[in-house]
Scaffold this motif. Structure first.
Motif, PDB file in Angstrom:
ATOM      1  N   THR A  13      12.399  -2.524  10.840  1.00 40.63           N
ATOM      2  CA  THR A  13      12.986  -1.654   9.822  1.00 40.63           C
ATOM      3  C   THR A  13      12.367  -0.256   9.851  1.00 40.63           C
ATOM      4  N   LYS A  14      11.066  -0.211  10.082  1.00 40.40           N
ATOM      5  CA  LYS A  14      10.337   1.059  10.139  1.00 40.40           C
ATOM      6  C   LYS A  14      10.510   1.881   8.861  1.00 40.40           C
ATOM      7  N   LYS A  15      10.258   1.197   7.716  1.00 46.61           N
ATOM      8  CA  LYS A  15      10.275   1.899   6.431  1.00 46.61           C
ATOM      9  C   LYS A  15       8.948   1.607   5.734  1.00 46.61           C
ATOM     10  N   VAL A  16       8.499   2.583   4.974  1.00 50.92           N
ATOM     11  CA  VAL A  16       7.246   2.382   4.234  1.00 50.92           C
ATOM     12  C   VAL A  16       7.373   2.934   2.821  1.00 50.92           C
ATOM     13  N   VAL A  17       6.501   2.379   1.939  1.00 49.56           N
ATOM     14  CA  VAL A  17       6.286   2.967   0.620  1.00 49.56           C
ATOM     15  C   VAL A  17       4.822   3.390   0.584  1.00 49.56           C
ATOM     16  N   LEU A  18       4.552   4.545  -0.008  1.00 48.05           N
ATOM     17  CA  LEU A  18       3.174   5.044  -0.076  1.00 48.05           C
ATOM     18  C   LEU A  18       2.689   5.026  -1.525  1.00 48.05           C
ATOM     19  N   ASN A  19       1.385   5.018  -1.687  1.00 48.67           N
ATOM     20  CA  ASN A  19       0.873   5.337  -3.020  1.00 48.67           C
ATOM     21  C   ASN A  19       0.499   6.825  -3.044  1.00 48.67           C
ATOM     22  N   GLU A  20       0.182   7.313  -4.231  1.00 47.58           N
ATOM     23  CA  GLU A  20      -0.081   8.759  -4.361  1.00 47.58           C
ATOM     24  C   GLU A  20      -1.253   9.200  -3.498  1.00 47.58           C
ATOM     25  N   ALA A  21      -2.273   8.310  -3.408  1.00 44.34           N
ATOM     26  CA  ALA A  21      -3.456   8.658  -2.612  1.00 44.34           C
ATOM     27  C   ALA A  21      -3.075   8.856  -1.152  1.00 44.34           C
ATOM     28  N   ALA A  22      -2.164   8.015  -0.672  1.00 45.91           N
ATOM     29  CA  ALA A  22      -1.720   8.145   0.711  1.00 45.91           C
ATOM     30  C   ALA A  22      -0.938   9.436   0.902  1.00 45.91           C
ATOM     31  N   VAL A  23      -0.121   9.791  -0.105  1.00 46.71           N
ATOM     32  CA  VAL A  23       0.635  11.037  -0.043  1.00 46.71           C
ATOM     33  C   VAL A  23      -0.323  12.216   0.126  1.00 46.71           C
ATOM     34  N   ARG A  24      -1.403  12.182  -0.687  1.00 46.48           N
ATOM     35  CA  ARG A  24      -2.385  13.269  -0.614  1.00 46.48           C
ATOM     36  C   ARG A  24      -3.074  13.291   0.745  1.00 46.48           C
ATOM     37  N   GLN A  25      -3.494  12.095   1.214  1.00 56.78           N
ATOM     38  CA  GLN A  25      -4.256  12.064   2.455  1.00 56.78           C
ATOM     39  C   GLN A  25      -3.402  12.471   3.646  1.00 56.78           C
ATOM     40  N   LEU A  26      -2.123  12.129   3.594  1.00 58.53           N
ATOM     41  CA  LEU A  26      -1.235  12.513   4.690  1.00 58.53           C
ATOM     42  C   LEU A  26      -0.988  14.011   4.683  1.00 58.53           C
ATOM     43  N   GLY A  27      -1.114  14.626   3.513  1.00 58.73           N
ATOM     44  CA  GLY A  27      -0.967  16.067   3.432  1.00 58.73           C
ATOM     45  C   GLY A  27       0.408  16.518   2.981  1.00 58.73           C
ATOM     46  N   TYR A  28       1.155  15.616   2.311  1.00 54.26           N
ATOM     47  CA  TYR A  28       2.466  15.994   1.788  1.00 54.26           C
ATOM     48  C   TYR A  28       2.320  16.615   0.411  1.00 54.26           C
ATOM     49  N   ASN A  29       3.316  17.377   0.024  1.00 51.29           N
ATOM     50  CA  ASN A  29       3.367  17.854  -1.347  1.00 51.29           C
ATOM     51  C   ASN A  29       3.829  16.730  -2.238  1.00 51.29           C
ATOM     52  N   ASP A  30       3.314  16.745  -3.451  1.00 50.66           N
ATOM     53  CA  ASP A  30       3.610  15.654  -4.369  1.00 50.66           C
ATOM     54  C   ASP A  30       4.941  15.924  -5.081  1.00 50.66           C
ATOM     55  N   ASN A  31       6.048  15.785  -4.369  1.00 48.98           N
ATOM     56  CA  ASN A  31       7.354  15.900  -5.036  1.00 48.98           C
ATOM     57  C   ASN A  31       8.410  15.073  -4.301  1.00 48.98           C
TER      58      ASN A  31
END
Ligand SMILES: Nc1ncnc2c1ncn2[C@@H]1O[C@H](COP(=O)(O)OP(=O)(O)O)[C@@H](O)[C@H]1O
Ligand SMILES: [Mg+2]
Lengths: 225, 807
Positions: B569-587
């Motif tokens: 499937t190659k789909k994921v759900v992230l938590n907020e900490a992962a969003v931050r660590q990956l370097g995405y904007n939180d939106n």
């Protein structure tokens, strides 16, 4: 036997010296029976304690059996009185935790006397004082007179040359007191033990061979009977 | 003479029995606590020491540039090390609990099945190298499909230890494999850091067929890191040299690992670190050990201080006796000896009673610590000797001081009149009481702070719900219909009226993740991003709903995503900490973005951060992967009438997973278990605080008794002059309460510092409040006042005429 020369004892309070004994001279010979009298606070006990080397004079020279006591070290002094002096107190001062037998035995323990010899000595004195039946009792189980008897037996156990007794009959009734005095007299006459006692009783003082009257720290009079 | 001393000692202890009892009580309490803690310390200190090769064993690890260390190494490194690095005699690999599953024994008529967690794959020489005693068989696991059982396990399966030659079918992630028992070993001691009930030969996994597709487990592989590596070195091997050679070898084997270092942790330091800030992880805690030791030392010192306090206070009563004895010719040495004998008798009795107390309370203590402790654990190394020396020297010191005070009395003064007598060291005794209360107050403050922190952790919003969640362990037997069975089970359980939600996941909150990995980045990654690690969790479409985890952006997983598994499937759900660590904007724009993890994975949702593990740790960056999972089934349900409900779930489980043992746990309990150490520490501190306060109060009581007696004349006169009971109680108590206030002032900063350091060990923690100190102080004040005022009241209501006459 002992000699006090110009003995003084004072306490300083607030810079001022209060003299309890003031330049006292006293000689006591072997075999004497001395009674010290005087009003309360006149220094009788202090004098007796200095003689017994429990207390030290502030000034003066003191000799006991020709030893200059004022020059001796603590250890030597206590060795001297341990061997030669027996103390009898007004309040008996028996040790509550010990039986009559053990109270009498205690001085021998401190002198490292062998067990067999201790037994013999204690048995002998219990016999002499007629208190064999009481030997396993504790002090609180005895009357005052009996306690003082034990006190004297304890003072005598190490065969002292000198007995010092500070108001030995002070807590006793007159009959008990008489018995104690008779005992002292007998010890003095028959065993040649020197006795110095402090007493308030004119009658008891008469048992001795000399009466010394103390007043304000000085010997007021010395009467040979 | 000694006999005589002994006799008198007993008599005077008996005569002053109230005082002796109070005095002994303190010592007994002190000794009991001391012995209990000494047992714990001895136990911890002795961990692993039973290995005969203790001094020649080391554990291998990877040390990273970040300062982190990793103890799971690729198993393939083991044999290569042995043949390439001189000085290494043996390498033993342990795939700890990798073989856990269900063991079935054919007894002819029926089949007995047992679920076993502690099933490890080990190298053939495992039992020999670690010198675990072998009861039956040759102790070797060199051949494929061979196994060894612990004594208890063998008895559980066969009724006795004669299990060698028996065949057991093991159903675990590697399929169904028959193993032949070669050996039965003595149960591993509880204070062994290596634990296993069943050992399987590593050789087995060399056969691809017996790995059942789990090629990551290949013992010759260098890819996946899941195995402990221990080495046995020569007698005086140079560890740093071996470590350097091993590092070189590793760099040659894996050119992209140039920054990693192979570390060697000596076995001596496996359980307890040799100092703070040790670079390797340990199984035990040096800090906890030192905390325990300090508590033990403080308690026993308090007990001695108490002894000194009470005995010198009582000395007044003994003074006349001392005087008389001196007049009768006793030397100071003789008197000292006599009173030391008394101390000796008192201490010996107290120690004896303390031992009895230990024997009586041992079972309760053990169940509380969950350790098998006994007086026997002290019988190792220098513990007997050290403990005995400590107790004897403490006794000599405390008893010596008391004897010295007693024997220093001037005979003349003592026999003359009590009025002249001054028992020296009143200020010393006050100091001692202050010391006791300082210690007590520190313990009280520590207890309050600790419980506040626990309370805080329990009440902290976890970002999810664990109450009324039941986790049922999924099946271990792998077969072709497993997936269908799991789906059938889920559907049937959902039909139960009391089940509100159900989720299947391969791990659960409070328990762990599925794996952690690096090498995940966003498409335009910064250098170094690929070194950052993420915690991975495999879940189904119901997971977030079942745990009430909030979805912030996008959606959770859907059923079609599960069907093909996350690898397809190659789909994921992230938590907020992962969003931050990956370097995405939180939106919201993050939805639909693709992250790189060898392939591209599409972000379908972001969930709010929740505390998957306890509050010790910061929330880790997590990545959720969709699958039809069957590790655990979490049921959200009403927990009333649990037993009938449980029966229904059990029968469905057994219908769908025949032969599988049914096991479950409540999530809130699992979660609380993470704070077990804190709970234990809390209980120990409560016990310590209680003991310290109790002993300190004994000391205070002694001092108050002494003061009341000393001032009895003054009290009598004041009473005749018209003083009332209240003012007299005040008169005596005020003195002591001042001491407690002084103690509070001294104790507060010390307690603050200690607890501040302790709290730093929590990622989520309380800040200390002034009221914690104030209430500790108030508590101490109140207890002290209660203790003292009893004495004061007794003195105040006594008949003044009587007390004056007896002077
Ligand atoms: N340690 C002391 N400090 C001050 N004065 C003391 C001390 N010991 C005794 N005295 C005083 O010395 C005086 C004589 O005491 P003491 O010899 O006991 O008299 P006695 O036995 O004749 O009644 C008393 O006034 C007493 O108060
Ligand atoms: Mg007098």
């Amino acid at each position: 036997m002992l000699s006090l020369k110009q003995i003084s004892k004072y306490y300083s309070s607030g810079g001022a010296k209060t003299y309890v004994l003031n330049r006292v001279d006293l000689d006591v010979d072997q075999g004497e029976f001395v009674s010290i009298m005087g009003p309360s606070g006149s220094g009788k006990s202090t004098l007796l304690n200095i003689i017994g080397m429990l207390d030290q004079p502030s000034e003066g020279y003191q000799y006991f059996l020709n030893e200059p006591v004022h020059q001796l070290k603590d250890k030597q002094r206590s060795a001297l009185y341990k061997q030669n002096i027996g103390f009898v107190f007004q309040a008996y001062h028996l040790i509550d935790e010990l039986t009559v037998y053990e109270n009498i035995e205690t001085p021998l323990l401190y002198q490292d006397v062998k067990s067999a010899e201790r037994k013999a000595l204690v048995a002998d004195i219990l016999d002499r004082f007629n208190i064999v039946g009481k030997k396993d009792l504790f002090p609180e189980q005895l009357s005052g007179g009996q306690q003082q008897l034990v006190g004297i037996a304890r003072a005598l156990i190490s065969k002292p040359k000198l007995i010092l007794a500070d108001e030995p009959t002070g807590n006793l009734n007159s009959k008990q007191g008489e018995e104690i005095m008779e005992l002292f007299k007998k010890l003095n006459k028959e065993d040649g033990v020197t006795v110095i006692q402090v007493t308030h009783s004119e009658k008891n003082a008469q048992y001795g061979s000399r009466i010394i009257n103390l007043l304000d720290g000085k010997i007021d009079s010395s009467i040979i009977l | 003479m000694f006999k005589n001393h002994l006799k008198i000692a007993f008599r005077s202890l008996w005569r002053n029995r109230a005082f002796s009892a109070i005095n002994m009580f303190g010592l007994i309490l002190g000794f009991t606590v001391f012995i209990f803690i000494a047992e714990y310390v001895a136990y911890e200190w002795n961990a692993n020491r039973f290995h005969q090769n203790f001094n020649q064993l080391s554990r291998l690890s990877f040390l990273y540039k970040t300062g982190e260390s990793n103890y799971y190494l690729p198993p393939g490194l083991g044999p290569t090390l042995k043949s390439n690095v001189p000085g290494i005699k043996q390498v033993v690999r342990i795939g700890e609990n990798v073989g856990s599953g269900v063991l079935s024994i054919n007894t002819g008529a029926s089949k007995n099945v047992f679920r076993e967690e502690r099933v490890s794959f080990v190298d053939g020489q495992f039992l020999k190298v670690f010198t675990f005693p072998v009861l039956q068989g040759n102790g070797l696991l060199n051949e494929p499909q061979t196994m060894a059982l612990s004594k208890t396990t063998a008895i559980k399966y066969f009724g006795n230890v004669n299990a060698v030659g028996k065949v057991i079918q093991v159903n675990n992630q590697f399929g169904n494999t028959d193993y032949t028992v070669t050996s039965v070993y003595q149960d591993m001691p509880q204070n062994s850091d290596i634990q296993a009930d069943v050992l399987l030969s590593y050789k087995t996994l060399e056969s691809a067929a017996l790995r059942n597709g789990n090629d990551w487990a290949d013992p010759t592989g260098l890819g996946s890191e899941y195995s402990y590596l221990y080495i046995l070195t020569n007698e005086n091997a140079n560890l740093s040299q071996i470590s350097a050679q091993a590092t070189n070898l590793w760099h040659k084997l894996k050119p992209d690992s140039k920054n990693d270092h192979v570390g060697l942790q000596p076995f001596q330091n496996l359980h307890i670190a040799p100092g703070f800030s040790y670079q390797f992880q340990t199984y035990g805690s040096l800090l906890l050990l030192i905390a325990f030791l300090s508590v033990a030392m403080l308690i026993i010192v308090i007990a001695w201080v108490n002894y000194i306090n009470l005995s010198t206070a009582q000395a007044l009563n003994r003074a006349r006796e001392v005087g008389v004895r001196k007049v009768l010719g006793a030397s100071r040495g003789q008197l000292t000896l006599q009173y030391l004998t008394e101390t000796f008798v008192l201490t010996t009795i107290s120690l004896g009673v303390a031992m009895l107390m230990v024997l009586m309370l041992q079972a309760a203590y053990n169940s509380f610590l969950e350790k098998q402790l006994s007086l026997a654990v002290l019988n190792a190394g220098w513990f007997w000797l050290g403990g005995a020396t400590l107790i004897i020297s403490g006794t000599l010191l405390a008893g010596g001081y008391v004897s010295w005070v007693l024997s220093s009395f001037n005979p003349l003064k003592t026999i003359r009149s009590k009025a002249f007598l001054k028992v020296g060291g009143l200020s010393l005794r006050r100091g001692l009481v202050v010391f006791q209360f300082v210690t007590s107050i520190i313990f009280i403050i520590a207890t309050i702070v600790l419980y506040e922190q626990l309370q805080y952790m329990q009440n902290q919003d976890l970002g999810m719900k664990v109450e009324q969640r039941l986790a049922v362990t999924g099946p271990s037997i792998i077969n072709s219909s497993q997936r269908d069975n799991s789906i059938a089970f889920e559907n049937e359980v959902r039909q139960l009226p009391f089940v509100k939600q159900l989720s299947a996941s391969n791990n659960i909150p409070g328990q762990g993740y599925n794996f952690s990995t690096a090498g995940i980045t966003k498409s335009n990654a910064n250098p170094g991003d690929d070194k950052k690690s993420y915690a991975m969790l495999i879940v189904d479409d119901q997971f977030f709903k079942t745990y009430d985890i909030n979805i912030k952006y996008g959606t959770g997983f859907t059923l079609p995503m599960l069907a093909h598994g996350w690898t397809k499937t190659k789909k994921v759900v992230l938590n907020e900490a992962a969003v931050r660590q990956l370097g995405y904007n939180d939106n919201n724009a993050i939805i639909g973005q693709k992250i790189k993890w060898n392939n591209d994975f599409e972000i379908v949702g972001v969930v709010k951060d929740y505390h998957h593990l306890g509050l010790h740790e910061q929330i880790k960056p997590m990545i959720f992967l969709p699958a039809v999972a069957d590790g655990f089934f979490t049921l959200k349900m009403e927990t009333a009438n649990m037993s009938t409900k449980m029966e229904q779930i059990r029968s469905l489980y057994q219908k769908n997973f025949p032969g599988e043992p049914f096991s479950y746990s409540f999530l809130d309990e699992v979660y609380d278990k993470q704070y077990k150490t804190e709970y234990q520490l809390g209980k120990i501190f409560i016990a310590a605080a209680f003991t310290a306060v109790l002993i300190a109060c004994m000391g205070l009581l002694g001092l108050a008794m002494f003061a009341a007696r000393r001032r009895i004349k003054e009290i009598g006169i004041r009473k005749i002059l018209g003083a009332n009971v209240f003012s007299l109680v005040n008169l005596i108590s005020a003195d002591f309460l001042k001491l407690v206030v002084v103690a509070l002032v001294v104790a507060s900063p010390i307690a603050w510092y200690i607890m501040h350091r302790w709290l730093e060990g929590f990622a989520y923690r309380i800040t200390m409040q002034w009221w914690m100190f104030a209430s500790a102080g108030l508590m101490a004040l109140f207890i002290a006042f209660a203790t003292v005022s009893i004495q004061a009241i007794k003195a105040a209501v006594s008949n003044p005429v009587k007390s004056l006459r007896s002077e």
